[in-house]
Design an enzyme around this catalytic site. Structure first.
Site, PDB file in Angstrom:
ATOM      1  N   CYS A 126     -13.348   9.391  23.477  1.00  0.00           N
ATOM      2  CA  CYS A 126     -11.987   9.200  23.311  1.00  0.00           C
ATOM      3  C   CYS A 126     -11.560   7.755  22.936  1.00  0.00           C
ATOM      4  O   CYS A 126     -11.124   7.236  21.978  1.00  0.00           O
ATOM      5  CB  CYS A 126     -10.959   9.597  24.220  1.00  0.00           C
ATOM      6  SG  CYS A 126     -11.454   9.227  25.828  1.00  0.00           S
ATOM      7  N   HIS A 234      -4.612   5.743  26.038  1.00  0.00           N
ATOM      8  CA  HIS A 234      -5.581   4.632  26.081  1.00  0.00           C
ATOM      9  C   HIS A 234      -5.330   3.299  25.228  1.00  0.00           C
ATOM     10  O   HIS A 234      -4.480   3.452  24.200  1.00  0.00           O
ATOM     11  CB  HIS A 234      -7.046   4.947  25.585  1.00  0.00           C
ATOM     12  CG  HIS A 234      -7.900   5.948  26.464  1.00  0.00           C
ATOM     13  ND1 HIS A 234      -7.359   6.287  27.820  1.00  0.00           N
ATOM     14  CD2 HIS A 234      -8.842   6.769  26.399  1.00  0.00           C
ATOM     15  CE1 HIS A 234      -8.033   7.315  28.208  1.00  0.00           C
ATOM     16  NE2 HIS A 234      -9.010   7.244  27.469  1.00  0.00           N
TER      17      HIS A 234
HETATM   18  C1  2RA Z   1     -12.233   9.090  30.106  1.00  0.00           C
HETATM   19  N1  2RA Z   1     -13.183   8.700  27.972  1.00  0.00           N
HETATM   20  O1  2RA Z   1     -11.293   8.372  29.764  1.00  0.00           O
HETATM   21  C2  2RA Z   1     -13.421   9.218  29.197  1.00  0.00           C
HETATM   22  C3  2RA Z   1     -13.604  10.633  29.176  1.00  0.00           C
HETATM   23  N2  2RA Z   1     -12.463  11.368  28.591  1.00  0.00           N
HETATM   24  O2  2RA Z   1     -12.362   8.943  31.332  1.00  0.00           O
END
Ligand code: 2RA
Length: 329
Positions: A126, A234
């Protein structure tokens, strides 16, 4: 289209079902798959309930596409079994991403490279996806030489247990721990597990997957991945050194014209991307675009996206859409 969702009861699996429905993907038959202990449970899709079935039963039904989000071990064991019956697998785990025989696909960048022979297709991590969506047009025009990335990753990237720990801490409950430390009112510089070189697997994914997707092993990358008590998506701070100079307004224009990117960058209005507002969106939001005056040909920018959507489910469904549109399944 006969489609299996392996890991249908997890956070990403549920989001895949949501995205398939929202984008009106032509599903003729849906096969939800999960662990043995979940067989018989029901998942909702388009107003109907579907019983979770076993891996073997799903394979015997010969789905045209199987979207996996069930961990690397499950993918390594079962993706080839689906491929043997002609199913094309789109895998969200890290199992196949760096396999030289497998394609690592972000549709806006390289879906046109897919062929009928690609029976196991890797969905990038991601935090990589949102970053390369923004970087790809800049690399093409200015050629990235070095990249320093710091991430601020949502607890949803860890999964249901992490969100529960956060909620328990916030409500004063001493519940099950997904992290080695408290996460509420805290930041953990620890996403995934540490490797022998002092970096985490999450940080090395940002290094290795970026080079593979942008097809340039000369790009020097260093990363720090941090877990933060946020649920919407994120966030990433990027410092990019190019081989060639650039004009900041031209960079903003180029990003504005990039498929899947929305530039939010008006400091007079305090406008910049924030995970609270990327939640449940499929775009990649870019802002704080500014020259790094400490180094020639260098740029700073801030990139935010919903990690369960563009970072996982939506990217995977977009790959499935490309497979259908290009008549590869
Ligand atoms: C996380 N990218 O954010 C990793 C797994 N989705 O923990």
């Amino acid at each position: 289209m006969r489609i299996a969702i392996v890991g249908a009861t997890g956070l990403v699996g549920q989001k895949i079902l949501d995205v398939l429905e929202e984008r009106n993907f032509p599903v003729s038959d849906l096969y939800p798959v999960a662990s043995e202990r979940s067989v018989g449970k029901e998942v909702a899709f388009k107003g109907n309930l579907y019983k979770v079935i076993s891996m073997e039963d799903a394979i015997n039904l010969k789905p045209q596409i199987a979207i996996f989000s069930a961990g690397g071990g499950t993918s390594l064991k079962w993706a080839p079994e689906f491929a043997k019956v002609g199913t094309t697998v789109v895998d969200n785990s890290s199992a196949w991403r760096m396999d030289v025989s497998k394609k690592l696909v972000v549709p806006e960048i390289n879906a046109t490279e897919l062929t009928k022979e690609d029976k196991i297709i890797a969905n990038p991590n991601c935090s990589t996806i949102q970053m390369v969506v923004a970087l790809a047009p800049l690399h093409k025009k200015y050629k990235i030489e070095r990249l320093v990335v710091s991430t601020y990753q949502s607890i949803t990237g860890t999964g249901v247990k992490a969100v529960k720990q956060f909620e328990d801490e916030r409500s004063g409950v001493d519940g099950e721990k997904a992290y080695p430390h408290e996460i509420d009112k805290n930041c953990l510089p620890h996403c995934d597990v540490f490797t022998e070189n002092g970096y985490t697997k999450e940080e090395m994914k940002l290094v290795n997957e970026t080079r593979k997707i942008l097809k340039d092993d000369n790009i020097r990358v260093t990363a720090t991945a941090v877990r933060v008590p946020v649920v919407g998506g994120h966030s990433e701070s990027l410092n990019i050194e190019f081989a060639n100079d650039f004009d900041v307004e031209e960079v903003k224009q180029l990003l504005n014209e990039t498929e899947g990117v929305i530039v939010q960058d008006n400091l007079d209005n305090n406008e910049y991307p924030m995970p609270k507002y990327s939640h449940e969106r499929d775009e990649v939001f870019v802002g704080r675009i500014r020259r790094d005056y400490s180094n020639p040909n260098s740029l700073n920018m801030w990139v935010v996206a919903d990690n369960l959507r563009k970072g996982a489910a939506t990217n995977a469904v977009q790959i499935a859409e490309c497979l259908a549109q290009q008549e590869l399944v």
